[in-house]
Design an enzyme around this catalytic site. Structure first.
Site, PDB file in Angstrom:
ATOM      1  N   ASP A  72       0.865  -1.167   0.000  1.00  6.23           N
ATOM      2  CA  ASP A  72       0.000   0.000   0.000  1.00  6.23           C
ATOM      3  C   ASP A  72       0.912   1.230   0.000  1.00  6.23           C
ATOM      4  OD1 ASP A  72      -2.316   1.692   0.588  1.00  6.23           O
ATOM      5  OD2 ASP A  72      -1.454   1.814   2.604  1.00  6.23           O
ATOM      6  N   ASP A  75      -0.128   4.989   0.877  1.00 10.69           N
ATOM      7  CA  ASP A  75      -0.344   6.008   1.914  1.00 10.69           C
ATOM      8  C   ASP A  75      -0.494   5.383   3.300  1.00 10.69           C
ATOM      9  OD1 ASP A  75      -0.353   7.919  -0.130  1.00 10.69           O
ATOM     10  OD2 ASP A  75      -2.502   7.673  -0.454  1.00 10.69           O
TER      11      ASP A  75
HETATM   12 MG   LIG Z   1      -2.905   3.093   3.564  1.00  5.31          MG
END
Ligand SMILES: [Mg+2]
Ligand SMILES: [Zn+2]
Length: 192
Positions: free
Chosen positions: A14, A16
């Site tokens: 992932d 962010d």
């Molecule tokens: Mg995230």
């Protein structure tokens, strides 16, 4: 149940809150700030020849909050700071679009695996919220949660595996890899 430790075909991160600090709908490359230890964690995988990718929800595009060019500029900055990734898969949709790629749907993981030529079940997904490990599960991949203070306690409780940071997550990923003779030689020389 403990996971069998074996070399993954790829590790998908992932973006962010996992690789960079989460600034909601950020379209400014100058605000990209890597999480502590991210570069080192990625370089360990690169050093082992494990392909790495990014699988990221960017609903700010669908909501008109991030221009596609700004998203590209931010992602370029991520690569400038953290090094190159073998694959990027981005969902620009919002919940109402009912696409197959917005995590917790498996689409990003499945697409990344296909582009890398590996099986999803041989991939690891590392993320900071429940959506990430749910996407991993839906794709048949192994999911590892690296919580932040923003991660909900129920998401931590539901995660199949939890690591306190990226370094620890990579320890889990690489835990079962035997050193090759070449690695051993290097280690011995480095140690001597
Ligand atoms: Mg995230
Ligand atoms: Zn999507």
């Amino acid at each position: 149940m403990s996971q069998p430790a074996r070399r993954p075909a790829a590790v998908l991160f992932d973006r962010d809150g996992t690789l960079i600090h989460d600034i909601p709908y950020n379209g400014d490359p100058d605000r990209v700030a890597p999480v502590a230890g991210a570069r080192e964690a990625l370089d360990r995988l690169r050093g082992k020849g494990v392909p790495i990718g990014v699988v990221t929800n960017q609903s700010g595009v669908a909501r008109g909050l991030i221009a596609p060019e700004a998203l590209r500029a931010v992602n370029d900055r991520v690569e400038a700071l953290l090094g190159p990734f073998d694959v990027w898969e981005i969902c620009p949709h919002d919940d109402g679009d009912r696409c197959g790629c917005r995590k917790p749907a498996p689409g990003l993981v499945l697409r990344a695996a296909r582009r890398l030529g590996v099986r999803p079940q041989d991939c690891v997904v590392v993320g900071d919220i429940g959506r990430d490990v749910e996407a991993a599960r839906a794709a048949g991949a192994r999911g590892i949660l690296v919580p932040t203070p923003a991660t909900l306690p129920e998401e931590v409780a539901a995660a199949p595996e939890v690591a306190p940071g990226l370094a620890a997550a990579i320890d889990l990923v690489l835990g079962g890899i035997q050193l090759t003779a070449e690695d051993e030689g290097r280690t011995t020389r480095a140690g001597g």
